[in-house]
Design a protein around this motif. Structure first.
Motif, mmCIF file in Angstrom:
data_model
loop_
_atom_site.group_PDB
_atom_site.id
_atom_site.type_symbol
_atom_site.label_atom_id
_atom_site.label_comp_id
_atom_site.label_asym_id
_atom_site.label_seq_id
_atom_site.Cartn_x
_atom_site.Cartn_y
_atom_site.Cartn_z
ATOM 1 N N MET A 174 0.849 -1.192 0.000
ATOM 2 C CA MET A 174 0.000 0.000 0.000
ATOM 3 C C MET A 174 0.883 1.240 0.000
ATOM 4 O O MET A 174 1.954 1.253 0.610
ATOM 5 C CB MET A 174 -0.934 -0.015 1.204
ATOM 6 N N GLN A 225 -6.756 9.211 4.619
ATOM 7 C CA GLN A 225 -6.862 8.093 3.690
ATOM 8 C C GLN A 225 -7.757 8.515 2.530
ATOM 9 O O GLN A 225 -8.801 9.132 2.744
ATOM 10 C CB GLN A 225 -7.470 6.855 4.358
ATOM 11 N N ASP A 262 -6.982 -2.207 -4.229
ATOM 12 C CA ASP A 262 -6.436 -1.238 -3.271
ATOM 13 C C ASP A 262 -5.375 -0.326 -3.869
ATOM 14 O O ASP A 262 -4.932 0.621 -3.218
ATOM 15 C CB ASP A 262 -5.834 -1.979 -2.071
ATOM 16 N N ASP A 301 2.124 -2.503 9.282
ATOM 17 C CA ASP A 301 1.339 -2.913 8.118
ATOM 18 C C ASP A 301 -0.123 -3.135 8.502
ATOM 19 O O ASP A 301 -1.035 -2.821 7.730
ATOM 20 C CB ASP A 301 1.920 -4.195 7.503
ATOM 21 N N ALA A 302 -0.336 -3.683 9.702
ATOM 22 C CA ALA A 302 -1.709 -3.917 10.159
ATOM 23 C C ALA A 302 -2.455 -2.599 10.331
ATOM 24 O O ALA A 302 -3.636 -2.481 9.965
ATOM 25 C CB ALA A 302 -1.709 -4.690 11.472
ATOM 26 N N LYS A 342 -1.796 0.221 8.780
ATOM 27 C CA LYS A 342 -2.009 0.792 7.443
ATOM 28 C C LYS A 342 -3.176 0.100 6.735
ATOM 29 O O LYS A 342 -3.999 0.752 6.083
ATOM 30 C CB LYS A 342 -0.728 0.671 6.615
ATOM 31 N N SER A 343 -3.242 -1.208 6.849
ATOM 32 C CA SER A 343 -4.327 -1.959 6.195
ATOM 33 C C SER A 343 -5.680 -1.563 6.778
ATOM 34 O O SER A 343 -6.666 -1.400 6.047
ATOM 35 C CB SER A 343 -4.107 -3.464 6.366
ATOM 36 N N TYR A 344 -5.705 -1.419 8.097
ATOM 37 C CA TYR A 344 -6.949 -1.007 8.764
ATOM 38 C C TYR A 344 -7.374 0.372 8.265
ATOM 39 O O TYR A 344 -8.551 0.592 7.943
ATOM 40 C CB TYR A 344 -6.728 -0.972 10.273
ATOM 41 N N ALA A 396 -8.645 0.377 4.610
ATOM 42 C CA ALA A 396 -9.960 -0.257 4.442
ATOM 43 C C ALA A 396 -11.095 0.736 4.663
ATOM 44 O O ALA A 396 -12.211 0.536 4.163
ATOM 45 C CB ALA A 396 -10.101 -1.426 5.418
#
Length: 386
Positions: free
Chosen positions: A1, A43, A51, A149-150, A152-154, A157
């Protein structure tokens, strides 16, 4: 990402966004230690199948200038899509003087499309896209770097799923011919005045059962001091004084530092010499307020004979209309609205304006005037002309 950390990269991304009909936007911020929210992350995503069209904008990156983002927010050709946008908009209005326009809020749209009152983003994503969002990073300190990374992913989303949610709701609004309902609801959110707190009216948010004019005058002065002080130093208002301390001081009415020192609920901040003097000055101003200038709390109107029964009928009508239109009852009218509608001859209520009048208010007035009645039928409550 992708994480954007430079002004040049932000400008390049915003140029791409400007070529699309809409972008989805969310923010992460902190407010525990400040009066104004500290923007930590933005975001964004534009329409796309994966994504790769979404990015994280690190607003805390050294040297980054958010001017390209704000230029995009002012671009009338690109719709800015948020979910439950009030806090996000407050940040942009107060921190940069920018109101994203045009603007769409999926929480508001969901309320008029049958998803209930103030539906959460996770629930909406699950119902519309069948996807589940990992909530493990919900309570992140977004000011800390580096982000995992977790995390950023959250964060990502929050805008990638939002594209599917928006497109579904936009189509549903068009199908139900309710787009103008949402437009009316967004008028308050897009008014910059919604996000500016006037110290002179801050006392109205403090809950008290004491309606004494002099007591309320002191509360008003203390609340105004607290608000102005918190704003000027960018600290939480509760750090200056909590509500219960204001109410205690309004009751005790200390006139000296010694008397002020006896207050049980005043925190350490309020006992500093400069703050203590300002508090005493505020109390003195409240004490000196002439009677005609003292605040007054509006008394509840006296119930008319039969208004209780009429209120019960209005509640039945409200529930029937809610079920018929698949709109949350609380969005159409609340308990105070129904009581005022039953008791007042000419009430000024949200349920009697705009789309709410169209859905509920008109029939409520007809019921009140005796022009219609309610009857139990095979399909539930029915409206019967009289």
């Amino acid at each position: 990402m992708k994480t954007i950390t430079t002004t040049a990269a932000l400008a390049e991304f915003c140029d791409i966004c400007a070529k699309h009909p809409y972008v989805t936007v969310d923010t992460e911020f902190l407010r525990e230690r400040t009066y104004y929210s500290q923007l930590c992350l933005v975001q964004m995503a534009y329409p796309g199948a994966d994504d790769s069209s979404g990015v994280l904008i690190d607003t805390l990156a050294e040297g980054i200038d958010l001017a390209p983002l704000y230029a995009l927010f002012r671009n009338e050709n690109v719709l800015k899509v948020f979910h439950a946008a009030r806090q996000d908009l407050e940040i942009f209005v107060l921190n940069a003087g920018v109101m994203p326009t045009p603007f769409f809020d999926t929480q508001v749209a969901a309320m008029v499309c049958g998803f209930g009152d103030q539906v959460g983003y996770d629930t909406l994503v699950r119902k519309i896209t069948r996807a589940n969002i990992d909530k493990s990073s919900r309570f992140t300190d977004w000011s800390r770097r580096p982000l995992s990374d977790a995390q950023k992913s959250y964060a990502l989303a929050d805008v990638t799923h939002l594209r599917d949610v928006y497109e579904y709701l936009a189509a549903e609004l068009e199908r139900r011919k309710r787009s103008h309902w949402v437009k009316e609801e967004l008028a308050v959110l897009t008014d910059p005045a919604t996000y500016k707190v006037d110290p002179e009216t801050a006392w109205q948010r403090i809950k008290t059962r004491n309606n004494n004019g002099r007591f309320l005058a002191i509360v008003r002065e203390l609340a105004a001091f607290r608000e102005a002080d918190a704003q000027s130093r960018d600290v939480p208002r509760s750090r200056v004084m909590k509500d219960d301390a204001i109410l205690e001081l309004a009751a005790l009415r200390p006139g000296t530092l010694e008397e002020l020192g006896r207050a049980r609920l005043l925190q350490r901040e309020g006992r500093k010499p400069a703050v203590s003097e300002a508090i005493l000055a505020a109390i003195a101003r409240g004490m000196a307020t002439p009677g005609k200038e003292q605040p007054k709390v509006a008394e509840a109107p006296q119930r008319k004979q039969g208004s209780g029964a009429l209120g019960d009928l209005l509640r039945v009508l409200l529930k029937a209309k809610s079920e018929e239109t698949d709109v949350a009852a609380k969005l159409l009218a609340n308990a105070a609205d129904l009581e005022a509608l039953a008791s007042d001859d000419d009430p000024d209520l949200p349920c009697l304006k705009g789309w709410r009048r169209e859905v509920f208010g008109e029939d409520a007035l007809r019921l009140k005037a005796g022009k219609i009645a309610l009857s139990a039928g095979p399909n539930g409550v029915e409206i019967v002309a009289r």
